[in-house]
Design a protein around this motif. Structure first.
Motif: not given
Length: 452
Positions: A102-114, A364-375
């Motif tokens: 929950l602390m970070q999602k820049t490196s989000y992976n479905n496997h972390y959730y599993l 983070q810059k790559r993420r923020i440009a493409a994901y609305p929650d990051f923005i």
């Protein structure tokens, strides 16, 4: 009928060996995060960490704190494998791992959730009643049996994961293999297989096998005549994913799950030859059966519902990302974008463009440009930073454009909306995300992906 299905006692060998595999793998994951620099890149160096919205209070520890944090988690993994103070170890690991998730999602992976979900289940499993150090302190714990519901809880969880993953792949860019082509870009340098991965016929095989594997692997492992074949297919599939996509321990954790599909007696003969077999297979309904039905039913109802929420949210999840996470939508899209943040001081109307290099890492810059929650989150961060200096501001996302699966850039965020005062809707569509374009145009093969 249901009681017999869930509360028949069976040999616990699959659970015991899974505990050992699980502990070793999570220890390797945590120690590996320290040694490979993942902690430094993801949690230590960034000035601002994109946590899950609503969990702003979960922030990385300062200094060497996160290294100590992961060392503790890795050590807990070793303790789990050894069965040493098992309940304390697994509950502590689950809480700490969930905190990192929950602390970070820049490196989000479905496997972390599993891993969050499986760790949570392991807190309730009697995985320390055989081949554990706990038995030296409490010999009365020893048992060669477990209730069948332990096995079926894992299998049903895997069925949900795989079936939803298969269903999610049934869309245009997967069926015409365009996203497969993009996934393989940048892998030309792989030894032996690099050039092969660029071939269109390989993309077709990967696309078709990906759907069929996800849809059929659980039934095939459950059905005795196809079990061994499915097991060897599973080995190839997960080793391929490990080599090509380099996703850490998770292909091996997926293989570890297969112990629950074989007869407990077969697992005992392979891994614990000296372990006393458990033969009675009697049904014994425990006192907590009603609680198990209630809580287990609610849990799986949520697991079945979460991946469906995207269908009740306006616009396409491929564009808005709303309803994407927690839905087993794996390896389905590549997103890239361009973006500028304009800050306007309300008192003076002075404005400036924010230099993202002053705040964010490259990833983070790559993420923020493409994901609305990051923005949205970064706009809130800027608002708080300026407020601490006594300045009230408006924040606008200007020149915001996104490319999905290699298509041309399209306008993404409404540049007229002040994101500093906009609210984040957790459950429904956020209107400041512009409507999705037509997705019928084919992806370009030349765009290198930013995939997660």
């Amino acid at each position: 009928m249901v009681n017999r299905f869930l509360f028949t006692k069976i040999d616990n060998s699959p659970l015991i060996i899974f505990r050992i595999f699980f502990g070793i793998l999570v220890a390797l994951e945590c120690y590996g995060a320290m040694l490979t620099g993942w902690i430094k890149r993801t949690l230590v160096e960034p000035r601002f960490t994109f946590n899950f919205i609503g969990f702003d209070w979960l922030q990385p520890l300062p200094g060497v704190g996160m290294y100590i944090y992961f060392f503790i988690m890795g050590t807990l993994g070793v303790m789990i494998a050894l069965g040493y103070r098992y309940r304390f170890s697994i509950i502590s690991f689950t809480l700490l791992w969930t905190g990192v998730y929950l602390m970070q999602k820049t490196s989000y992976n479905n496997h972390y959730y599993l891993l969050v979900l499986i760790s949570g289940w392991m807190c309730f499993f009697p995985a320390h009643r055989s081949r554990s150090l706990d038995l030296r302190r409490h010999p009365a714990l020893k048992s060669d049996a477990m209730y069948a519901w332990v096995k079926w809880a894992i299998i049903f969880q895997l069925l949900i994961v795989y079936v939803y993953a298969a269903i999610a792949k049934v869309y245009g860019d997967w069926l015409d293999f365009g996203i497969i082509r993009i996934l393989m870009l940048g892998k030309e340098h792989y030894y032996v297989i690099g050039e092969l991965l660029q071939q269109p016929w390989i993309h077709k095989i990967i696309g078709i096998v990906g759907i069929l594997f996800d849809l059929l692997i659980v039934p095939a492992l459950l059905y005795k005549p196809t079990r061994k074949f499915a097991f060897f297919v599973s080995i190839f599939f997960h080793l391929f994913n490990s080599i090509v996509f380099q996703i850490g321990i998770f292909p091996y954790l997926s293989l570890a799950f297969t112990v629950f599909f074989f007869k407990p007696e077969s697992i005992r003969k392979i891994f614990f030859k000296r372990k006393k077999p458990y033969l009675p297979n009697k049904m014994e309904v425990p006192a907590y059966s009603t609680l198990l039905y209630t809580l287990g039913g609610l849990y799986f109802l949520v697991q079945l519902a979460l991946p469906l929420r995207q269908h009740f949210i306006e616009d396409e999840v491929l564009w808005t990302e709303e309803g994407h996470r927690l839905s087993w939508r794996m390896m389905l899209r590549s997103r890239s974008g361009t973006l500028q943040f304009k800050v306007v001081e309300k008192s003076s109307e002075n404005s400036k463009i924010v230099n993202l290099d002053d705040y964010l890492s490259k990833k983070q810059k790559r993420r923020i440009a493409a994901y609305p929650d990051f923005i949205w989150q970064f706009a809130q961060y800027l608002k708080k930073e300026y407020a601490a200096q006594g300045t009230d501001i408006s924040v606008y996302a200007v020149n915001s454009k996104v490319s999905i699966n290699g298509r041309p850039m399209r306008a993404f965020i409404d540049p007229k909306v002040d994101l500093a005062v906009a609210k984040w809707d957790y459950f429904w569509h956020n209107e400041w995300i512009l409507p999705s374009p037509n997705f019928k145009s084919r992806p370009s093969p030349d765009l290198h992906p930013r995939i997660k």
